[in-house]
Every structure is written in C-alpha cells, then in structure tokens.
Design a protein around this motif. Structure first.
Motif, PDB file in Angstrom:
ATOM      1  N   ALA A 130       0.857  -1.187   0.000  1.00 23.76           N
ATOM      2  CA  ALA A 130       0.000   0.000   0.000  1.00 23.76           C
ATOM      3  C   ALA A 130       0.891   1.234   0.000  1.00 23.76           C
ATOM      4  O   ALA A 130       2.120   1.148   0.176  1.00 23.76           O
ATOM      5  CB  ALA A 130      -0.926   0.010   1.219  1.00 23.76           C
ATOM      6  N   THR A 131       0.282   2.376  -0.211  1.00 20.37           N
ATOM      7  CA  THR A 131       1.001   3.650  -0.207  1.00 20.37           C
ATOM      8  C   THR A 131       0.299   4.620   0.725  1.00 20.37           C
ATOM      9  O   THR A 131      -0.903   4.495   0.987  1.00 20.37           O
ATOM     10  CB  THR A 131       1.083   4.253  -1.614  1.00 20.37           C
ATOM     11  N   GLY A 132       1.049   5.588   1.212  1.00 21.50           N
ATOM     12  CA  GLY A 132       0.477   6.578   2.120  1.00 21.50           C
ATOM     13  C   GLY A 132       1.450   7.698   2.385  1.00 21.50           C
ATOM     14  O   GLY A 132       2.474   7.841   1.703  1.00 21.50           O
ATOM     15  N   SER A 133       1.160   8.496   3.395  1.00 18.47           N
ATOM     16  CA  SER A 133       2.004   9.640   3.730  1.00 18.47           C
ATOM     17  C   SER A 133       2.262   9.666   5.227  1.00 18.47           C
ATOM     18  O   SER A 133       1.462   9.167   6.038  1.00 18.47           O
ATOM     19  CB  SER A 133       1.345  10.952   3.282  1.00 18.47           C
ATOM     20  N   ILE A 134       3.412  10.260   5.582  1.00 20.95           N
ATOM     21  CA  ILE A 134       3.811  10.395   6.979  1.00 20.95           C
ATOM     22  C   ILE A 134       3.059  11.572   7.606  1.00 20.95           C
ATOM     23  O   ILE A 134       2.935  12.636   7.004  1.00 20.95           O
ATOM     24  CB  ILE A 134       5.328  10.620   7.090  1.00 20.95           C
ATOM     25  N   GLU A 135       2.560  11.369   8.828  1.00 18.52           N
ATOM     26  CA  GLU A 135       1.859  12.420   9.562  1.00 18.52           C
ATOM     27  C   GLU A 135       2.322  12.416  11.013  1.00 18.52           C
ATOM     28  O   GLU A 135       2.932  11.457  11.479  1.00 18.52           O
ATOM     29  CB  GLU A 135       0.343  12.231   9.483  1.00 18.52           C
ATOM     30  N   PHE A 136       2.017  13.514  11.728  1.00 22.29           N
ATOM     31  CA  PHE A 136       2.339  13.575  13.150  1.00 22.29           C
ATOM     32  C   PHE A 136       1.524  12.538  13.919  1.00 22.29           C
ATOM     33  O   PHE A 136       0.382  12.223  13.561  1.00 22.29           O
ATOM     34  CB  PHE A 136       2.034  14.967  13.720  1.00 22.29           C
ATOM     35  N   ASN A 137       2.125  12.028  14.972  1.00 20.51           N
ATOM     36  CA  ASN A 137       1.421  11.147  15.893  1.00 20.51           C
ATOM     37  C   ASN A 137       0.522  12.010  16.769  1.00 20.51           C
ATOM     38  O   ASN A 137       0.995  12.720  17.653  1.00 20.51           O
ATOM     39  CB  ASN A 137       2.422  10.364  16.736  1.00 20.51           C
ATOM     40  N   GLN A 138      -0.799  11.936  16.508  1.00 15.15           N
ATOM     41  CA  GLN A 138      -1.728  12.799  17.230  1.00 15.15           C
ATOM     42  C   GLN A 138      -1.932  12.378  18.683  1.00 15.15           C
ATOM     43  O   GLN A 138      -2.604  13.100  19.434  1.00 15.15           O
ATOM     44  CB  GLN A 138      -3.082  12.809  16.503  1.00 15.15           C
ATOM     45  N   ARG A 139      -1.347  11.251  19.085  1.00 15.39           N
ATOM     46  CA  ARG A 139      -1.384  10.865  20.499  1.00 15.39           C
ATOM     47  C   ARG A 139      -0.191  11.429  21.268  1.00 15.39           C
ATOM     48  O   ARG A 139      -0.126  11.290  22.485  1.00 15.39           O
ATOM     49  CB  ARG A 139      -1.396   9.338  20.626  1.00 15.39           C
ATOM     50  N   GLY A 178       9.852  17.102  23.674  1.00 16.24           N
ATOM     51  CA  GLY A 178      10.532  17.612  22.496  1.00 16.24           C
ATOM     52  C   GLY A 178       9.692  17.386  21.256  1.00 16.24           C
ATOM     53  O   GLY A 178       8.935  16.421  21.174  1.00 16.24           O
ATOM     54  N   GLY A 179       9.796  18.291  20.301  1.00 17.89           N
ATOM     55  CA  GLY A 179       9.029  18.139  19.079  1.00 17.89           C
ATOM     56  C   GLY A 179       8.954  19.428  18.293  1.00 17.89           C
ATOM     57  O   GLY A 179       9.850  20.293  18.379  1.00 17.89           O
ATOM     58  N   VAL A 180       7.877  19.564  17.527  1.00 15.80           N
ATOM     59  CA  VAL A 180       7.676  20.714  16.646  1.00 15.80           C
ATOM     60  C   VAL A 180       6.650  21.646  17.267  1.00 15.80           C
ATOM     61  O   VAL A 180       5.579  21.202  17.707  1.00 15.80           O
ATOM     62  CB  VAL A 180       7.190  20.257  15.256  1.00 15.80           C
ATOM     63  N   LEU A 204       8.005  14.108  18.024  1.00 18.67           N
ATOM     64  CA  LEU A 204       8.592  13.492  16.843  1.00 18.67           C
ATOM     65  C   LEU A 204       9.214  12.129  17.146  1.00 18.67           C
ATOM     66  O   LEU A 204       9.845  11.535  16.276  1.00 18.67           O
ATOM     67  CB  LEU A 204       9.665  14.404  16.239  1.00 18.67           C
ATOM     68  N   GLY A 205       9.022  11.642  18.360  1.00 16.79           N
ATOM     69  CA  GLY A 205       9.594  10.343  18.705  1.00 16.79           C
ATOM     70  C   GLY A 205       9.031   9.220  17.861  1.00 16.79           C
ATOM     71  O   GLY A 205       9.735   8.276  17.507  1.00 16.79           O
ATOM     72  N   THR A 206       7.765   9.307  17.538  1.00 16.30           N
ATOM     73  CA  THR A 206       7.106   8.366  16.629  1.00 16.30           C
ATOM     74  C   THR A 206       6.233   9.168  15.666  1.00 16.30           C
ATOM     75  O   THR A 206       5.782  10.276  15.985  1.00 16.30           O
ATOM     76  CB  THR A 206       6.229   7.358  17.387  1.00 16.30           C
ATOM     77  N   VAL A 207       6.003   8.608  14.489  1.00 14.88           N
ATOM     78  CA  VAL A 207       5.122   9.235  13.498  1.00 14.88           C
ATOM     79  C   VAL A 207       4.133   8.197  13.007  1.00 14.88           C
ATOM     80  O   VAL A 207       4.317   6.991  13.193  1.00 14.88           O
ATOM     81  CB  VAL A 207       5.916   9.823  12.310  1.00 14.88           C
ATOM     82  N   TRP A 208       3.070   8.688  12.365  1.00 12.51           N
ATOM     83  CA  TRP A 208       2.076   7.808  11.766  1.00 12.51           C
ATOM     84  C   TRP A 208       2.258   7.768  10.262  1.00 12.51           C
ATOM     85  O   TRP A 208       2.532   8.791   9.618  1.00 12.51           O
ATOM     86  CB  TRP A 208       0.663   8.299  12.073  1.00 12.51           C
ATOM     87  N   LEU A 223       5.488   4.349  13.294  1.00 17.90           N
ATOM     88  CA  LEU A 223       6.897   4.118  12.985  1.00 17.90           C
ATOM     89  C   LEU A 223       7.781   4.851  13.988  1.00 17.90           C
ATOM     90  O   LEU A 223       7.565   6.047  14.249  1.00 17.90           O
ATOM     91  CB  LEU A 223       7.227   4.628  11.578  1.00 17.90           C
ATOM     92  N   PRO A 224       8.772   4.203  14.575  1.00 18.18           N
ATOM     93  CA  PRO A 224       9.741   4.918  15.418  1.00 18.18           C
ATOM     94  C   PRO A 224      10.507   5.940  14.588  1.00 18.18           C
ATOM     95  O   PRO A 224      10.828   5.697  13.424  1.00 18.18           O
ATOM     96  CB  PRO A 224      10.661   3.803  15.929  1.00 18.18           C
ATOM     97  N   ASN A 225      10.820   7.077  15.208  1.00 15.79           N
ATOM     98  CA  ASN A 225      11.492   8.167  14.482  1.00 15.79           C
ATOM     99  C   ASN A 225      12.570   8.771  15.377  1.00 15.79           C
ATOM    100  O   ASN A 225      12.631   9.984  15.586  1.00 15.79           O
ATOM    101  CB  ASN A 225      10.466   9.222  14.072  1.00 15.79           C
TER     102      ASN A 225
END
Length: 410
Positions: A118-127, A222-224, A248-252, A307-309
């Motif tokens: 499948a295909t998709g895009s990286i997004e912020f982890n909203q949790r 830490g993050g954006v 930014l420790g993990t992303v979706w 995904l771990p980041n």
C-alpha cells in the motif's frame, strides 16, 4: 500504430494459435492444396463441416475464402477434430512447444506470507501532543525566540510569566508553616499544588522562605512547535493556551488499503515502510489502527502504522510505500503468471502428458513473491503451463473444450 501493423500482429497471433492443434497443423501443411466445400472430404478424407474466422468462431461459412472481418483466410472445421484421441485436450508437438517458449512447472507446497502493498504519507502522531497552558491568571513578561515550525527539545524555555495569585498563595503557605501545625501546613501545601504550582517551585519556597510569582514555562516534550500564542505583555486568563507541541519520537503512516484486501490486515501486524528520500532503507513499524470508515471515491480503508522516528528523519508530509506482512503458513503454490484471470473465474492449463493440455478452474488465495496460493482445483504435483498458456486457453475456447471444474481435482 497503423492499421497494416495491427492486422499483421493479429495474423501472427492467430498463426501461433493455429500451430497448437492437430487440425491447425494439418491445415498449414495442406494450405497449398485445393479448397473443399463443406460436407466434402479433404486429401486425407477428413470431412469438412464448415469454415470460420478464428477471431469470430461463432460465425460459420459454407465456402473457403477471405474473412469479412479480418484480412486472413478462413479456416476449415473438420468433423473429427478432437476425436482422434480418447482423452480430451489440446495437443502440441515438441517443435511447437519450443517455438511458443512454453514452460511447465509443478504445483508444490510452500510457505507464503500474507504480504499486502500500500502507499500513504507520513503524519504527526496525534497521540503525542502537548498543550502548554497558563495555570493561573497573570501576564507574559518575556517570550523566547521561537516560532511555529521550530523543533525544540524537552525542557526548552518558552516564556517567562508573572502570576500574582501564586505569590499570594505562597505567602499564606509560609505563614501557616510558621504556626507549627502539620495538618494546616499540609492543607496549605495541597492548595499550592491545586493551583498548578510545580513541586520544584514549592520546594524552592520551602528552602528559601521567599515568595515569587514569576515562572519560566518550559516544553514538557521535544518536538515541533505547532502553535505559539504567547506574546510579551499579553494578559493571561487561567487555562489559556501558550503553545502546542507535536512530538517526533514516533510518526504515523496513514496508508490507503483497497477494501478487497481489508481481511488481510490486523491491528498489531508488522509493517515495513520505504521512502524515496532514503533509497535502500526500510523502516519497521506496526499497525495501530484500521479506521472504521472507507473512502467513497477510492474504495480504500486507512491503515494507521506507527513508525519509530528516533533520528527525526521521517518528516510529516513525506510519501511512503509500505508492505504489510502477516505470519507465513503452508500453501499450495504455483507461479502467478500461470493463472489466467478471466474476470469470472481463474484458470490454469494442465499438462496431461504426451503433449496434451487441458484447462482447469482454480480458486486462488494470497499472492507474494511471484507465487499464488491455490485453495482449490489443483493437487500437489500436478503440472501447469507458466509461459505460453494464453494461446492454449484461446485454442481451448475456440474448440469448445470444457474446463475441468473445481470439485474434479478432489
């Protein structure tokens, strides 16, 4: 492509298909002889029933000649086609097999994992979001040099605020403490906590005996910096938001999965993502959610993969491809190219021995690594045609050869 080129390619394809049958081979060998009418006998006493165009086999003609549909000669249909041998099937001589490049493989047991691409895009982890608020009324004295989009570390200063209510509460606390009443002191200390005062600030008041309503607000993670509402001199109300930070420790990775493959994916399943930004690298993760609604326009489900980041290289907005893998299990496998998908059913061409081939219907399952799982219609060890099978299937349809049903292989 010109009409002449198209017609030439059709003639070449029909000629190759004619080579696979005994009747067609005879016709090619006798093409230089005189044509015979339907009902008459050819040079070897084979009775001709009618003539037909291979591209339109349902249209019958009484006489030989040019096809009205294609620029090619009509072919004779003999009365004894398919009757020379007791067993039904399409006969291909060794020379024709070599010319067609036919390749035969045996169906065999193997291990196949349920891999879905499948295909998709990286997004912020909203949790992983922190909201920084003013716990008490006051005003902003100073804002550190920050702007939305900045990446900051945990504990980084955001703003200095003055909170007069804190100063008054600290003064009352010190007065109660001097009374020497532990119960009253504990109650006054609890009041400071309820006002949102950090333990470090309360401990400093205990140690120094001095009050102060000034506080440096720091980033809890830490993050954006997504939003920054603090401005020097601004009056604060209790609960007012000063900043919003996304970790930014993990992303979706939100991937679009066709609804037809929804049953192959489960929460907790492992996944491997690849990005064009990092060729040759794979980022491992797992499925944390399958969203409950499907997109009406694309008929896809959204699969959320975490995904771990740790290095911070996976940035929201990046495009990614993901392979969702399940546990491997034993299966009867054939090469995927051997399966002819008609839209209504799936067919393979079986090698029956002595140069004879017969179509058989199969029920297919998962695919991966160039292999297709056969759920029904084949037995281990049966041989199927993996290359050149489309010409055999066309000839089988032309001659009306019945396809072996699913239950016949059991």
């Amino acid at each position: 492509m010109t009409d002449a080129t198209t017609k030439a390619r059709w003639r070449a394809a029909i000629l190759a298909a004619v080579l696979v049958t005994g009747g067609g081979g005879y016709w090619l060998g006798q093409r230089g002889g005189d044509a015979t009418a339907p009902g008459a006998a050819s040079d070897d006493s084979r009775k001709i029933l009618y003539y037909y165009d291979p591209m339109f086999p349902n249209q019958k003609f009484d006489k030989p000649g040019k096809s009205p549909f294609m620029d090619m000669e009509l072919m004779p249909k003999y009365a004894d086609d398919g009757a020379a041998d007791a067993a039904p099937g399409i006969i291909v001589d060794p020379g024709a097999r070599q010319s067609l490049g036919m390749r035969v493989v045996a169906a065999e047991m193997g291990s196949l994992a349920a891999t879905v691409d499948a295909t998709g895009s990286i997004e912020f982890n909203q949790r992983d979001v922190a909201i920084v608020q003013a716990r008490s009324g006051g005003y902003v004295e100073r804002v550190y040099r920050l702007a939305p989009g900045d990446v900051i570390g945990a504990g980084a200063p955001i703003a200095d605020v003055q909170l007069p209510e804190w100063g008054g509460a600290q003064t009352e606390y010190l007065s109660v403490k001097r009374l020497g009443r532990p119960d009253l002191t504990a109650a006054a200390r609890q009041r400071l906590r309820l006002m949102g005062m950090p333990e470090a600030v309360i401990a400093e008041v205990d140690r120094s005996g001095r009050t102060g309503g000034r506080l440096t607000v720091r980033a809890p993670i830490g993050g954006v910096v997504q939003a920054l509402n603090a401005r020097a001199g601004v009056t604060l109300a209790p609960g007012q938001t000063l900043a919003e930070i996304s970790g930014l420790g993990t992303v979706w990775l939100n991937a679009a999965l066709p609804e037809a493959q929804a049953g192959l994916v489960q929460v907790g399943q492992r996944a491997a993502a690849t990005l064009t930004a990092f060729p040759g690298e794979s980022f491992g993760g797992r499925v944390v959610a399958i969203l409950p609604t499907a997109a009406a326009d694309s008929r896809t489900l959204t699969v959320r993969i975490e995904l771990p980041n740790r290095s911070g290289r996976l940035r929201p907005g990046m495009f990614a491809s993901v392979a969702l893998g399940g546990d491997a299990r034993p299966a009867l496998l054939v090469p995927s190219e051997a399966v002819i998908r008609t839209g209504k059913r799936n067919v393979v061409m079986l090698e029956m021995g002595d140069g004879r081939y017969h179509p058989a219907e199969v029920a297919t399952g998962r695919e991966g690594g160039g292999k297709t799982e056969i759920l029904d219609g084949l037995a281990a060890g049966e041989k199927v045609v993996a290359s050149g099978q489309f010409l055999l299937d066309s000839e089988a349809s032309l001659t009306g050869l019945a396809v072996r049903p699913l239950d016949a292989a059991r």
